[in-house]
Design a protein around this motif. Structure first.
Motif, PDB file in Angstrom:
ATOM      1  N   VAL A  52      -2.085   1.699  -8.233  1.00 44.66           N
ATOM      2  CA  VAL A  52      -0.751   2.228  -7.935  1.00 44.66           C
ATOM      3  C   VAL A  52      -0.135   1.413  -6.792  1.00 44.66           C
ATOM      4  CG1 VAL A  52       0.545   4.239  -7.155  1.00 44.66           C
ATOM      5  CG2 VAL A  52      -1.379   4.522  -8.742  1.00 44.66           C
ATOM      6  N   VAL A  53       0.881   0.645  -7.113  1.00 48.36           N
ATOM      7  CA  VAL A  53       1.422  -0.337  -6.177  1.00 48.36           C
ATOM      8  C   VAL A  53       2.072   0.326  -4.963  1.00 48.36           C
ATOM      9  CG1 VAL A  53       3.148  -2.181  -5.914  1.00 48.36           C
ATOM     10  CG2 VAL A  53       1.669  -2.105  -7.944  1.00 48.36           C
ATOM     11  N   LYS A  54       2.784   1.434  -5.149  1.00 46.36           N
ATOM     12  CA  LYS A  54       3.483   2.058  -4.020  1.00 46.36           C
ATOM     13  C   LYS A  54       2.524   2.521  -2.925  1.00 46.36           C
ATOM     14  CE  LYS A  54       3.689   6.734  -6.045  1.00 46.36           C
ATOM     15  NZ  LYS A  54       2.644   7.331  -5.240  1.00 46.36           N
ATOM     16  N   SER A  55       1.301   2.831  -3.305  1.00 50.43           N
ATOM     17  CA  SER A  55       0.315   3.331  -2.341  1.00 50.43           C
ATOM     18  C   SER A  55      -0.494   2.217  -1.695  1.00 50.43           C
ATOM     19  CB  SER A  55      -0.644   4.300  -3.037  1.00 50.43           C
ATOM     20  OG  SER A  55       0.067   5.352  -3.658  1.00 50.43           O
ATOM     21  N   MET A  75       0.468   0.298 -11.804  1.00 49.46           N
ATOM     22  CA  MET A  75       1.531   1.279 -11.970  1.00 49.46           C
ATOM     23  C   MET A  75       2.573   0.984 -10.900  1.00 49.46           C
ATOM     24  SD  MET A  75       1.463   5.464 -12.086  1.00 49.46           S
ATOM     25  CE  MET A  75       1.102   5.539 -13.853  1.00 49.46           C
ATOM     26  N   VAL A  76       3.814   0.811 -11.334  1.00 45.80           N
ATOM     27  CA  VAL A  76       4.895   0.399 -10.439  1.00 45.80           C
ATOM     28  C   VAL A  76       5.978   1.484 -10.419  1.00 45.80           C
ATOM     29  CG1 VAL A  76       6.679  -1.336 -10.028  1.00 45.80           C
ATOM     30  CG2 VAL A  76       4.413  -2.047 -10.828  1.00 45.80           C
ATOM     31  N   PHE A  77       6.475   1.785  -9.218  1.00 44.21           N
ATOM     32  CA  PHE A  77       7.469   2.840  -9.042  1.00 44.21           C
ATOM     33  C   PHE A  77       8.811   2.328  -8.520  1.00 44.21           C
ATOM     34  CE2 PHE A  77       3.510   5.052  -9.171  1.00 44.21           C
ATOM     35  CZ  PHE A  77       3.776   6.346  -9.610  1.00 44.21           C
ATOM     36  N   HIS A  78       8.904   1.019  -8.251  1.00 44.36           N
ATOM     37  CA  HIS A  78      10.111   0.490  -7.627  1.00 44.36           C
ATOM     38  C   HIS A  78      10.460  -0.814  -8.330  1.00 44.36           C
ATOM     39  CE1 HIS A  78      13.152  -0.087  -4.704  1.00 44.36           C
ATOM     40  NE2 HIS A  78      12.493  -0.899  -3.896  1.00 44.36           N
ATOM     41  N   GLN A  79      11.690  -0.918  -8.807  1.00 44.48           N
ATOM     42  CA  GLN A  79      12.067  -2.049  -9.653  1.00 44.48           C
ATOM     43  C   GLN A  79      11.770  -3.421  -9.036  1.00 44.48           C
ATOM     44  OE1 GLN A  79      14.931  -4.410  -9.753  1.00 44.48           O
ATOM     45  NE2 GLN A  79      16.021  -3.969 -11.660  1.00 44.48           N
ATOM     46  N   SER A 254      -4.885   5.870 -13.271  1.00 42.28           N
ATOM     47  CA  SER A 254      -4.148   5.360 -12.112  1.00 42.28           C
ATOM     48  C   SER A 254      -4.707   5.935 -10.822  1.00 42.28           C
ATOM     49  CB  SER A 254      -2.670   5.746 -12.212  1.00 42.28           C
ATOM     50  OG  SER A 254      -2.071   5.160 -13.327  1.00 42.28           O
ATOM     51  N   PHE A 255      -4.788   5.091  -9.794  1.00 46.16           N
ATOM     52  CA  PHE A 255      -5.172   5.552  -8.468  1.00 46.16           C
ATOM     53  C   PHE A 255      -4.787   4.479  -7.456  1.00 46.16           C
ATOM     54  CE2 PHE A 255      -8.749   3.373 -10.416  1.00 46.16           C
ATOM     55  CZ  PHE A 255      -9.154   2.473  -9.438  1.00 46.16           C
ATOM     56  N   GLY A 256      -4.684   4.874  -6.222  1.00 48.68           N
ATOM     57  CA  GLY A 256      -4.356   3.925  -5.163  1.00 48.68           C
ATOM     58  C   GLY A 256      -4.699   4.484  -3.800  1.00 48.68           C
ATOM     59  N   SER A 257      -4.132   5.646  -3.484  1.00 50.44           N
ATOM     60  CA  SER A 257      -4.280   6.214  -2.146  1.00 50.44           C
ATOM     61  C   SER A 257      -5.726   6.462  -1.756  1.00 50.44           C
ATOM     62  CB  SER A 257      -3.489   7.527  -2.049  1.00 50.44           C
ATOM     63  OG  SER A 257      -2.114   7.307  -2.238  1.00 50.44           O
ATOM     64  N   ILE A 258      -6.576   6.806  -2.719  1.00 47.52           N
ATOM     65  CA  ILE A 258      -7.958   7.123  -2.351  1.00 47.52           C
ATOM     66  C   ILE A 258      -8.670   5.941  -1.709  1.00 47.52           C
ATOM     67  CG2 ILE A 258      -8.365   8.995  -3.977  1.00 47.52           C
ATOM     68  CD1 ILE A 258      -9.725   6.953  -5.832  1.00 47.52           C
ATOM     69  N   GLU A 362       1.914   5.598   0.967  1.00 45.45           N
ATOM     70  CA  GLU A 362       3.162   5.131   0.353  1.00 45.45           C
ATOM     71  C   GLU A 362       4.365   5.321   1.273  1.00 45.45           C
ATOM     72  OE1 GLU A 362       4.738   8.375  -2.659  1.00 45.45           O
ATOM     73  OE2 GLU A 362       2.561   8.250  -2.754  1.00 45.45           O
ATOM     74  N   ALA A 363       4.309   6.326   2.154  1.00 44.50           N
ATOM     75  CA  ALA A 363       5.417   6.552   3.078  1.00 44.50           C
ATOM     76  C   ALA A 363       5.334   5.645   4.294  1.00 44.50           C
ATOM     77  CB  ALA A 363       5.419   8.014   3.531  1.00 44.50           C
ATOM     78  N   ILE A 364       4.122   5.284   4.691  1.00 40.33           N
ATOM     79  CA  ILE A 364       3.917   4.555   5.941  1.00 40.33           C
ATOM     80  C   ILE A 364       3.992   3.041   5.768  1.00 40.33           C
ATOM     81  CG2 ILE A 364       2.143   3.995   7.676  1.00 40.33           C
ATOM     82  CD1 ILE A 364       3.567   6.627   8.195  1.00 40.33           C
TER      83      ILE A 364
END
Length: 387
Positions: A52-55, A75-79, A254-258, A362-364
């Motif tokens: 997960v790219v955003k994370s 997995m992409v969330f931003h164009q 999908s995973f990323g943050s973990i 993803e926020a930081i």
């Protein structure tokens, strides 16, 4: 244990001459998390790993994880991130994690015609959006891979009934030269968030999996011409990683943050993973106690804490060092010079660092232009996908 770790990290930052807020990845903890994920995936051979790219929004971080986990599925969330991935991963397989506005998809093909045949699964959540994507495909003479978002219990949109699914599949079947079904995506983060008194996580997961299996069955039985064994059945997300690697109807996870484990991912199911992401912020000023504006009478009362003012603040993060560090409920928050209370006997000086643990990666990550990879008392600098 953590106290010793942060004391050493503080010394190492100062030795490097670092004097601004930093976002730090601990390499040892990251390696442990990678190894845990590798072991879990080895026992779930039918699952393809999708990052997960955003994370994990740093090209260096993604390259490391891609190599270690042997995947170029993202997995992409931003164009704008689509192009970054395509330019840097020769075998990139992209699944959009949320439906893009039709105008964003149109702009992608207008501005990046060279990627018209890239392996991208565009997520659609309704017949209306699919109709918009069909018009784009017709305009640019394309055949778009479309993945259908299904609601498996999170209730954040997506297909919610068999009737909706049938409508969408009929439209795909009607225009095979422009639309191709690539699979389904069902995000199930609610499984670990629902209070157990309402529904036990295991039952919530079973219910979400049954919903997923019902949609798979519908495709196979009612639209056999659209069914292919290689359809991408994406599920998961970091909160349910352990569930899917135990048993799953999906073939794509999908995973990323973990891998960084910010505090929002502290759960019984992810207990084996280590926090690997920290914010370090320098101390600018130290006062003997918190002085509240226009409340001088309070200054004469006994005070248990002294007041630090730090470089930056107001991040989505919790103070973890010094011990018992916390913001002041009356003084308020600041993203410029946040006031942090620490015990009066705390041994901390101006130019030392305080440390925070982010609640989300993803926020930081987009708030920092760089990541510092911390290993053996030294730092490697990685750029981020800062917006």
């Amino acid at each position: 244990m953590l106290g010793h770790y942060f004391k050493q990290l503080n010394l190492d930052l100062k030795k490097q001459g670092i004097a601004t807020p930093q976002l730090i990845i601990d390499e040892a903890a990251l390696k442990q998390n990678i190894q845990h994920v590798q072991i879990r995936l080895a026992h779930a051979k039918h699952l393809k790993a999708r990052l997960v790219v955003k994370s994990l929004a740093s090209l260096d971080l993604l390259k490391l994880l891609s190599e270690q986990l042997n995947t170029q599925s993202f997995m992409v969330f931003h164009q704008p991130h689509i192009i970054s991935i395509l330019e840097n991963f020769a075998e990139a397989d992209i699944l959009l994690g949320k439906p893009m506005p039709a105008q964003a998809v149109r702009q992608f093909f207008e501005q990046h015609a060279e990627w018209a045949n890239a392996k991208i699964q565009w997520l659609i959540d309704s017949k209306q959006r699919l109709q918009q994507y069909l018009e784009i495909a017709q305009l640019y003479s394309l055949c778009l891979d479309v993945n259908i978002e299904i609601d498996v219990g999170l209730h954040r949109g997506g297909v919610q009934s068999a009737a909706q699914m049938v409508e969408i599949l009929k439209l795909i079947q009607q225009y095979p030269q422009y639309l191709k079904l690539s699979g389904l995506m069902g995000y199930d983060a609610h499984v670990s968030k629902i209070p157990a008194i309402i529904k036990k996580p295991e039952l919530a997961y079973q219910s979400s999996q049954q919903t997923y299996a019902d949609y798979q069955k519908l495709i196979k039985q009612q639209f056999p011409t659209l069914w292919r064994d290689e359809l991408c059945f994406n599920g998961g997300g970091s909160p349910t990683f352990s569930h899917h690697t135990t048993k799953s109807v999906c073939n794509d996870l999908s995973f990323g943050s973990i891998l960084l484990k910010p505090s929002d991912f502290d759960s019984e199911f992810l207990r084996a993973l280590q926090p690997a992401l920290w914010i370090a912020a320098p101390v600018l000023k130290i006062l003997p106690f918190t002085q509240l504006p226009s409340m001088a009478l309070l200054d004469k009362l006994p005070h248990k804490c002294k007041a630090l003012f730090i470089y930056g603040g107001y991040w989505l993060a919790n103070y973890v060092y010094p011990h018992q560090a916390h913001t002041h409920v009356l003084y308020g928050r600041s993203s410029n010079q946040e006031l942090v209370n620490v015990p009066k006997d705390c041994d901390i000086q101006v130019d030392d660092f305080v440390f925070l643990r982010p609640t989300q990666s993803e926020a930081i990550i987009p708030q920092f232009s760089e990541l510092k990879l911390y290993r053996k008392h030294a730092f490697e600098t990685w750029e981020t996908f800062r917006e």
